[in-house]
Scaffold this active site. Sequence first.
Site, short mmCIF file in Angstrom:
data_model
loop_
_atom_site.label_atom_id
_atom_site.label_comp_id
_atom_site.label_asym_id
_atom_site.label_seq_id
_atom_site.Cartn_x
_atom_site.Cartn_y
_atom_site.Cartn_z
N TYR A 73 -1.54 -1.78 -3.89
CA TYR A 73 -1.86 -2.39 -2.60
C TYR A 73 -2.12 -3.88 -2.80
CZ TYR A 73 -2.91 2.32 -0.73
OH TYR A 73 -2.85 3.63 -0.32
N HIS A 129 -16.49 1.19 6.33
CA HIS A 129 -15.22 0.76 5.78
C HIS A 129 -15.35 -0.60 5.09
CE1 HIS A 129 -10.78 -0.34 6.24
NE2 HIS A 129 -10.74 0.85 5.68
#
Length: 701
Positions: free
Chosen positions: A480, A447
């Site tokens: 975002y 990630h």
Amino acid sequence: MTPSKKQSIDFSSPAYYNNRELSWLSFNERVLQEAVDERTPLLERLKFLAIFSSNLDEFFSVRVAGLKDQVKAGYNRPENKAGMTPKQQLAAITDRTAALVQKQDIFFTETILPLLDTEGIQILTMQELNNGQQSYVENYFRSYVFPVLTPMAVDSSRPFPMLLNKSLHLAVRLQHKQDGDQAESFAIVQIPAVLSRFIELPAASGEKRFMLLEHLLMEYMPELFKGYDIISVSPFRITRNADLTIHEEGARDLLQEIEKELKKRRWGAVIRLEYQKGLMDEKTLRYLVQTLDVHEDDVYQTIGPLDLSFLFGLYSNLSEEREHLVDETLIPQTPEDLIDEPDIFEAIEKKDLFFHHPYESFQPIVDFITAAAHHPEVLAIKQTLYRVSGDSPIIKALLEAADNGKQVTVLVELKARFDEENNIIWAKKLEKAGAHVIFGVSGLKTHSKITLVVKEHKGKIKRYIHLGTGNYNDSTAKLYTDMGILTMNTSFGEDATNFFNHISGFTKKPKWNQISTAPTDLREDLLALIDQEIAYQKKHGDGRIIAKMNSLTDKPLILKLYEASAAGVKIDLIIRGICCLKPGIKGVSENIHVISIIGRFLEHSRIFFFHSHKEEKMYLSSADWMTRNMDKRIEIMFPVFSPSIKKRLKKILETYLKDNVKARYQDNTGTYHYVSSDHKPVNSQLLFHDWAARFVDSDGE
């Protein structure tokens, strides 16, 4: 409170925690609040209703599905925070979800539809069409819809069909004469996903008229079943278990294993059945419940249309012509650190660069990779990719780099949920272009957000590093809120080199110069930083922590925050989504304040501030404070050294804490409330855009 009493408090008591799943539902309720909020422009309210629906779909297909699997396997151990068993969680989820869906349903039918009507926008039924509109839909049905329909009869020779996950269907009860008696039959018609859910109808100038596709099909169902009488036609929708089970050990090829599991996702167990009130008779409902093996608690009834995610498309259709009903467009600006320096490499060589998306454009990050792909002195590009856009310019640049003879190494995370298929496609293209592609690390999701570019200039090696909080996705970077830095810091360069060598080879984890990584040391480093604040609080009385993240679920970190609060450390948490910590409990968390900001942009950045007795340590990270991030993902947290960037970050955090428009605070029962204030309205997201657009300076004065 005396020290002995402090020590007697059990910070592990379930009363001090919010259940993870119920906290997520609370987050989705805040999304629904954005639709209900009269300050939100009308078409934006449609979008929030759609987001609420799509969020709930994923929640059921992954989280609820996982709980049901636990119950089926006989697992009944309470979870480690709020102490609820899987069965107790499912019961609470059912009650909470039913209330939220009803609220959404009533709001759409009783508030949104009348408001749209006042703007000349209507969703009509067949009975409400005028003659011209009826002729139009008849032609539309015969020309576009009828050719793609597939009626599926259910009888002794044709079993009940496998229905696609999250698609709309019509259950059709039929009657015909057989041996002189009336016999009943049953059939399924899938509403074609290849066609738009809504049909735009002819309308007077300035007006908009639509009809839902299922209503058209219901009207023309006799065309599919000639010789039969239609008893009833009932729209319904199912949600299936879509959580992948990847058995990596023993899987000779992870890519093939995931491709196989992706096919199974469409056909997982049914965990939710939705139908529309007044359009389904009791006999059909009982038949579906029995055939699909759905528990009665997993059956949801709506007044209005099923699956309001179709409102995304309606928003797109209406927004251009109804600009007064949408948010003002906020255009990403040239990053402050690049205003006077167009050459990205020269800019990095002068100082560390900071980026605050989407207020500042993501394009310089794309330009950085693209420039590296074509620069004659660049030897290598190494990058992690978790989620990328469908037409990714980042991937295009990496393909060009490989074609130009650069050493390209890309870690493509194949296990990025619901992006697996897209990532498999990109991974294959990169491999064919000659890039070295790593398909993640066994047992872990990568990630981390990191890029390393290596140049040779006059016989010397130069390393340029990008570290960020968000994905290398040019599409989501417009929606975002994320942050990143570009740096040539030598210790970061060494860490980046060692990081890629570590995940691509067999070398043991290096000793990092600056970064912290999960699953090896990130939690321990965070616990140590909190311990330092406890020590400074005891010695100097100035312990202070501000942490912004998406979610907080990790019990060791929550326990340490409770310990810090009990010691007097002042803690502000800015958590958009799940928060298992309960603030404001006397003796436990009375020094902890939790807010959640839900606005037009999705808050995604992770920022951690520790006062450290005036040293003021600041970190950015790819990781939330969740158990999965600490134990099951490869994550990076990195310090910020530049005084000017640290100053900007501190001002950003302080502005979030002043938000009294989009912020909600959590009380000591776990309930969220809008922040109220007598001060002038502060919408942090709009203020950040103003800063980026130079309407005010970066200090917000």
